[in-house]
Design a protein around this motif. Sequence first.
Motif, PDB file in Angstrom:
ATOM      1  N   GLN A 198      67.689 -43.702  26.880  1.00 50.47           N
ATOM      2  CA  GLN A 198      66.275 -43.545  27.034  1.00 50.47           C
ATOM      3  C   GLN A 198      65.877 -44.889  27.127  1.00 50.47           C
ATOM      4  O   GLN A 198      66.307 -45.833  26.645  1.00 50.47           O
ATOM      5  CB  GLN A 198      65.536 -42.671  26.180  1.00 50.47           C
ATOM      6  N   ALA A 199      64.493 -44.949  27.642  1.00 50.81           N
ATOM      7  CA  ALA A 199      63.820 -46.215  27.611  1.00 50.81           C
ATOM      8  C   ALA A 199      62.391 -46.309  27.099  1.00 50.81           C
ATOM      9  O   ALA A 199      61.907 -45.057  26.798  1.00 50.81           O
ATOM     10  CB  ALA A 199      63.735 -46.816  29.004  1.00 50.81           C
ATOM     11  N   ALA A 200      61.900 -47.316  26.728  1.00 54.77           N
ATOM     12  CA  ALA A 200      60.544 -47.464  25.679  1.00 54.77           C
ATOM     13  C   ALA A 200      59.814 -48.585  26.470  1.00 54.77           C
ATOM     14  O   ALA A 200      60.347 -49.657  26.797  1.00 54.77           O
ATOM     15  CB  ALA A 200      60.859 -47.895  24.428  1.00 54.77           C
ATOM     16  N   CYS A 201      58.485 -48.375  26.790  1.00 51.17           N
ATOM     17  CA  CYS A 201      57.471 -49.428  27.265  1.00 51.17           C
ATOM     18  C   CYS A 201      56.416 -49.627  26.165  1.00 51.17           C
ATOM     19  O   CYS A 201      56.125 -48.633  25.647  1.00 51.17           O
ATOM     20  CB  CYS A 201      56.962 -48.859  28.282  1.00 51.17           C
ATOM     21  N   ALA A 202      56.638 -51.115  25.753  1.00 51.20           N
ATOM     22  CA  ALA A 202      55.539 -51.373  24.914  1.00 51.20           C
ATOM     23  C   ALA A 202      54.140 -51.759  25.667  1.00 51.20           C
ATOM     24  O   ALA A 202      53.947 -52.715  26.162  1.00 51.20           O
ATOM     25  CB  ALA A 202      56.036 -52.792  24.290  1.00 51.20           C
ATOM     26  N   LEU A 203      53.011 -50.897  25.266  1.00 50.49           N
ATOM     27  CA  LEU A 203      51.636 -51.150  25.701  1.00 50.49           C
ATOM     28  C   LEU A 203      51.152 -51.776  24.563  1.00 50.49           C
ATOM     29  O   LEU A 203      50.501 -51.170  23.725  1.00 50.49           O
ATOM     30  CB  LEU A 203      51.115 -49.874  26.016  1.00 50.49           C
ATOM     31  N   VAL A 204      51.122 -53.055  24.680  1.00 52.14           N
ATOM     32  CA  VAL A 204      50.482 -53.866  23.795  1.00 52.14           C
ATOM     33  C   VAL A 204      49.433 -54.439  23.816  1.00 52.14           C
ATOM     34  O   VAL A 204      48.682 -55.044  24.730  1.00 52.14           O
ATOM     35  CB  VAL A 204      51.411 -55.201  23.409  1.00 52.14           C
ATOM     36  N   ASP A 205      48.314 -54.199  22.841  1.00 54.04           N
ATOM     37  CA  ASP A 205      46.889 -54.786  22.782  1.00 54.04           C
ATOM     38  C   ASP A 205      46.774 -55.788  21.797  1.00 54.04           C
ATOM     39  O   ASP A 205      47.538 -55.736  20.839  1.00 54.04           O
ATOM     40  CB  ASP A 205      45.922 -53.807  22.739  1.00 54.04           C
ATOM     41  N   GLU A 231      68.015 -46.438  17.197  1.00 54.68           N
ATOM     42  CA  GLU A 231      66.363 -46.852  17.481  1.00 54.68           C
ATOM     43  C   GLU A 231      65.721 -45.737  17.814  1.00 54.68           C
ATOM     44  O   GLU A 231      66.129 -44.912  18.663  1.00 54.68           O
ATOM     45  CB  GLU A 231      66.304 -48.064  18.513  1.00 54.68           C
ATOM     46  N   SER A 232      64.429 -45.806  17.293  1.00 54.86           N
ATOM     47  CA  SER A 232      63.539 -44.966  17.812  1.00 54.86           C
ATOM     48  C   SER A 232      62.766 -45.434  18.923  1.00 54.86           C
ATOM     49  O   SER A 232      62.781 -46.688  19.015  1.00 54.86           O
ATOM     50  CB  SER A 232      62.263 -44.592  16.720  1.00 54.86           C
ATOM     51  N   PRO A 233      61.924 -44.793  19.659  1.00 54.02           N
ATOM     52  CA  PRO A 233      61.211 -45.398  20.892  1.00 54.02           C
ATOM     53  C   PRO A 233      60.258 -46.448  20.341  1.00 54.02           C
ATOM     54  O   PRO A 233      60.015 -47.531  20.969  1.00 54.02           O
ATOM     55  CB  PRO A 233      60.750 -44.188  21.541  1.00 54.02           C
ATOM     56  N   GLU A 234      59.555 -46.107  19.144  1.00 54.86           N
ATOM     57  CA  GLU A 234      58.828 -47.184  18.541  1.00 54.86           C
ATOM     58  C   GLU A 234      59.434 -48.615  18.086  1.00 54.86           C
ATOM     59  O   GLU A 234      58.979 -49.492  18.670  1.00 54.86           O
ATOM     60  CB  GLU A 234      58.049 -46.652  17.307  1.00 54.86           C
ATOM     61  N   GLN A 235      60.636 -48.310  17.576  1.00 57.91           N
ATOM     62  CA  GLN A 235      61.474 -49.541  17.281  1.00 57.91           C
ATOM     63  C   GLN A 235      62.136 -50.407  18.605  1.00 57.91           C
ATOM     64  O   GLN A 235      61.718 -51.660  18.554  1.00 57.91           O
ATOM     65  CB  GLN A 235      62.734 -49.081  16.341  1.00 57.91           C
ATOM     66  N   THR A 246      53.910 -43.433  19.688  1.00 53.24           N
ATOM     67  CA  THR A 246      54.471 -43.073  21.222  1.00 53.24           C
ATOM     68  C   THR A 246      53.175 -42.140  21.631  1.00 53.24           C
ATOM     69  O   THR A 246      52.474 -41.491  20.868  1.00 53.24           O
ATOM     70  CB  THR A 246      55.389 -42.127  21.081  1.00 53.24           C
ATOM     71  N   VAL A 247      52.895 -42.439  23.075  1.00 53.84           N
ATOM     72  CA  VAL A 247      51.418 -41.967  23.401  1.00 53.84           C
ATOM     73  C   VAL A 247      51.846 -41.077  24.538  1.00 53.84           C
ATOM     74  O   VAL A 247      51.172 -40.066  24.949  1.00 53.84           O
ATOM     75  CB  VAL A 247      50.383 -42.898  23.888  1.00 53.84           C
ATOM     76  N   TYR A 248      53.122 -41.130  25.025  1.00 54.31           N
ATOM     77  CA  TYR A 248      53.347 -40.381  26.249  1.00 54.31           C
ATOM     78  C   TYR A 248      55.006 -40.475  26.502  1.00 54.31           C
ATOM     79  O   TYR A 248      55.501 -41.409  26.560  1.00 54.31           O
ATOM     80  CB  TYR A 248      52.628 -40.813  27.649  1.00 54.31           C
ATOM     81  N   VAL A 294      54.787 -46.463  24.320  1.00 51.65           N
ATOM     82  CA  VAL A 294      54.607 -46.849  23.038  1.00 51.65           C
ATOM     83  C   VAL A 294      53.430 -47.933  22.886  1.00 51.65           C
ATOM     84  O   VAL A 294      53.316 -48.835  23.496  1.00 51.65           O
ATOM     85  CB  VAL A 294      55.788 -47.322  22.420  1.00 51.65           C
ATOM     86  N   ARG A 295      52.261 -47.192  22.115  1.00 53.09           N
ATOM     87  CA  ARG A 295      50.910 -48.360  22.061  1.00 53.09           C
ATOM     88  C   ARG A 295      51.604 -49.023  20.561  1.00 53.09           C
ATOM     89  O   ARG A 295      52.270 -48.586  19.806  1.00 53.09           O
ATOM     90  CB  ARG A 295      49.780 -47.520  21.563  1.00 53.09           C
ATOM     91  N   ALA A 296      50.959 -50.504  20.624  1.00 50.54           N
ATOM     92  CA  ALA A 296      51.334 -51.290  19.616  1.00 50.54           C
ATOM     93  C   ALA A 296      50.162 -52.482  19.712  1.00 50.54           C
ATOM     94  O   ALA A 296      49.514 -52.651  20.670  1.00 50.54           O
ATOM     95  CB  ALA A 296      52.769 -51.915  19.659  1.00 50.54           C
TER      96      ALA A 296
END
Length: 178
Positions: free
Chosen positions: A44-51, A83-87, A106-108, A124-126
């Motif tokens: 699976q894959a994770a995207c970091a939506l960083v603000d 790993e978790s999606p967040e990690q 995770t938001v979605y 994933v929001r961070a």
Amino acid sequence: MLKPQRLARELIYDCPWFTLYGDRVRFPGGRVAERYHVVDMAQQAACALVDDGAGRVLLVKSYRYPIGAVQWEAPAGGIEPGESPEQAALREAREESGHACCDAHTVYTYYPLSGLSTSVFHIVRARATGEVGAFDENEVAEWRWFTRAEVEALLAAGELRDGYSLTALLLWLREEGA
């Protein structure tokens, strides 16, 4: 509700990243597809939506060999075993931009190509912590912070073409506009 039924499966190609199958499938209406191709993704894959806490989002300019482009995207990549999606999102943000982040959630979660692939993407929001180190220059040309207006301008100009990033940024715009 009835679902399609796999009648047979043929392995066409296998590598560490994905497996390609040719399935024989019967659909609920009775039609049989003799060769329905399925790409089974290994990760699976994770995207970091960083603000940055000031209303800006982090994007990286990534090299994309398959489409012959260098384009702005959100940091993203495969989830490693254990790993978790967040990690994974926190790791990808650091690798691709040099930014350390916190408060990951995770938001979605979605299937980007549900008619063809088993791919699962997590947005994933961070929040960036302010710590910045080196980034992988073999993968990324540069990084920078974008305001809402700048993201909207990229969208209007058709310059955001990565599906993962597009989904994440549209969710971010929706959330920021609320």
